[in-house]
Design a protein around this motif. Structure first.
Motif, PDB file in Angstrom:
ATOM      1  N   PHE A  25       0.823  -1.211   0.000  1.00 41.56           N
ATOM      2  CA  PHE A  25       0.000   0.000   0.000  1.00 41.56           C
ATOM      3  C   PHE A  25       0.859   1.264   0.000  1.00 41.56           C
ATOM      4  CE2 PHE A  25      -3.928  -2.272   1.946  1.00 41.56           C
ATOM      5  CZ  PHE A  25      -4.156  -2.910   0.737  1.00 41.56           C
ATOM      6  N   SER A  63      -5.196  10.610   2.631  1.00 42.15           N
ATOM      7  CA  SER A  63      -5.682   9.262   2.311  1.00 42.15           C
ATOM      8  C   SER A  63      -5.832   9.046   0.811  1.00 42.15           C
ATOM      9  CB  SER A  63      -7.053   9.029   2.956  1.00 42.15           C
ATOM     10  OG  SER A  63      -7.017   9.182   4.348  1.00 42.15           O
ATOM     11  N   ASP A  78     -10.984  -2.507  -4.320  1.00 40.72           N
ATOM     12  CA  ASP A  78     -10.369  -3.764  -3.902  1.00 40.72           C
ATOM     13  C   ASP A  78     -10.271  -4.684  -5.119  1.00 40.72           C
ATOM     14  OD1 ASP A  78     -10.185  -6.557  -2.755  1.00 40.72           O
ATOM     15  OD2 ASP A  78     -10.229  -5.418  -0.892  1.00 40.72           O
ATOM     16  N   LEU A 100     -11.000   0.244  -0.642  1.00 41.93           N
ATOM     17  CA  LEU A 100     -10.076   0.349   0.483  1.00 41.93           C
ATOM     18  C   LEU A 100      -9.646   1.795   0.605  1.00 41.93           C
ATOM     19  CD1 LEU A 100      -7.800  -2.759  -0.133  1.00 41.93           C
ATOM     20  CD2 LEU A 100      -9.865  -2.595   1.249  1.00 41.93           C
ATOM     21  N   VAL A 130      -6.779   4.017   2.544  1.00 46.42           N
ATOM     22  CA  VAL A 130      -5.517   3.863   3.264  1.00 46.42           C
ATOM     23  C   VAL A 130      -4.922   5.232   3.570  1.00 46.42           C
ATOM     24  CG1 VAL A 130      -5.064   1.645   2.136  1.00 46.42           C
ATOM     25  CG2 VAL A 130      -4.009   3.711   1.231  1.00 46.42           C
ATOM     26  N   HIS A 149      -5.844  -0.171   6.646  1.00 45.50           N
ATOM     27  CA  HIS A 149      -6.784   0.057   5.553  1.00 45.50           C
ATOM     28  C   HIS A 149      -8.203  -0.201   6.025  1.00 45.50           C
ATOM     29  CE1 HIS A 149      -5.354  -4.121   5.185  1.00 45.50           C
ATOM     30  NE2 HIS A 149      -6.498  -4.415   4.579  1.00 45.50           N
ATOM     31  N   HIS A 158     -12.009  -0.945   4.929  1.00 44.52           N
ATOM     32  CA  HIS A 158     -12.843  -1.497   3.863  1.00 44.52           C
ATOM     33  C   HIS A 158     -14.190  -0.782   3.887  1.00 44.52           C
ATOM     34  CE1 HIS A 158     -10.492  -5.291   3.130  1.00 44.52           C
ATOM     35  NE2 HIS A 158     -10.066  -5.008   4.347  1.00 44.52           N
TER      36      HIS A 158
END
Length: 119
Positions: free
Chosen positions: A12, A31, A36, A46, A48, A105, A107
């Motif tokens: 990531f 972010s 996904d 996702l 992150v 991460h 979801h």
């Protein structure tokens, strides 16, 4: 010889840096949100943090505003995806809980009925 940094080895971190392709759907200063590659719902994104933190607890402890940004970005993506406040947010923390990439991460799941308990 020292161990490589997370930015060199973390999937990531490399994705955030643009070194790994992804279908990015939203970004903020803190972010990146992307689809996904193994979706579990019609909408599975996702979110992150740009900085490396191994899991949600580490992020909350070391950078609580970054954790809040993940949730705000997830909500913006959900709105853009037409989920209108009808979605699930999930953090997996630790291998036993299904975490496979050890970079925090979140979801975002939606677009179908999500029963509880899952799976």
């Amino acid at each position: 010889m020292s161990d490589p940094s997370p930015s060199e080895t973390c999937l990531f971190c490399r994705l955030v840096a643009g070194d790994v392709p992804a279908e990015v759907v939203h970004t903020s200063d803190g972010s990146v949100a992307f689809r996904d590659i193994n979706p579990q719902a019609p909408t599975h994104v996702l979110v992150v943090p740009r900085e490396h933190h191994a899991n949600a607890v580490e992020l909350a402890t070391q950078a609580p505003e970054a954790l809040a940004d993940l949730v705000r970005v997830a909500d913006a993506v959900a709105e853009a995806e037409g989920l209108a406040g009808d979605y699930r947010l999930v953090f997996n923390t630790g291998a036993g809980a299904g975490q496979t990439v050890f970079h925090t991460h979140l979801h975002l799941l939606g677009g179908r009925p999500l029963t509880w308990p899952p799976g």
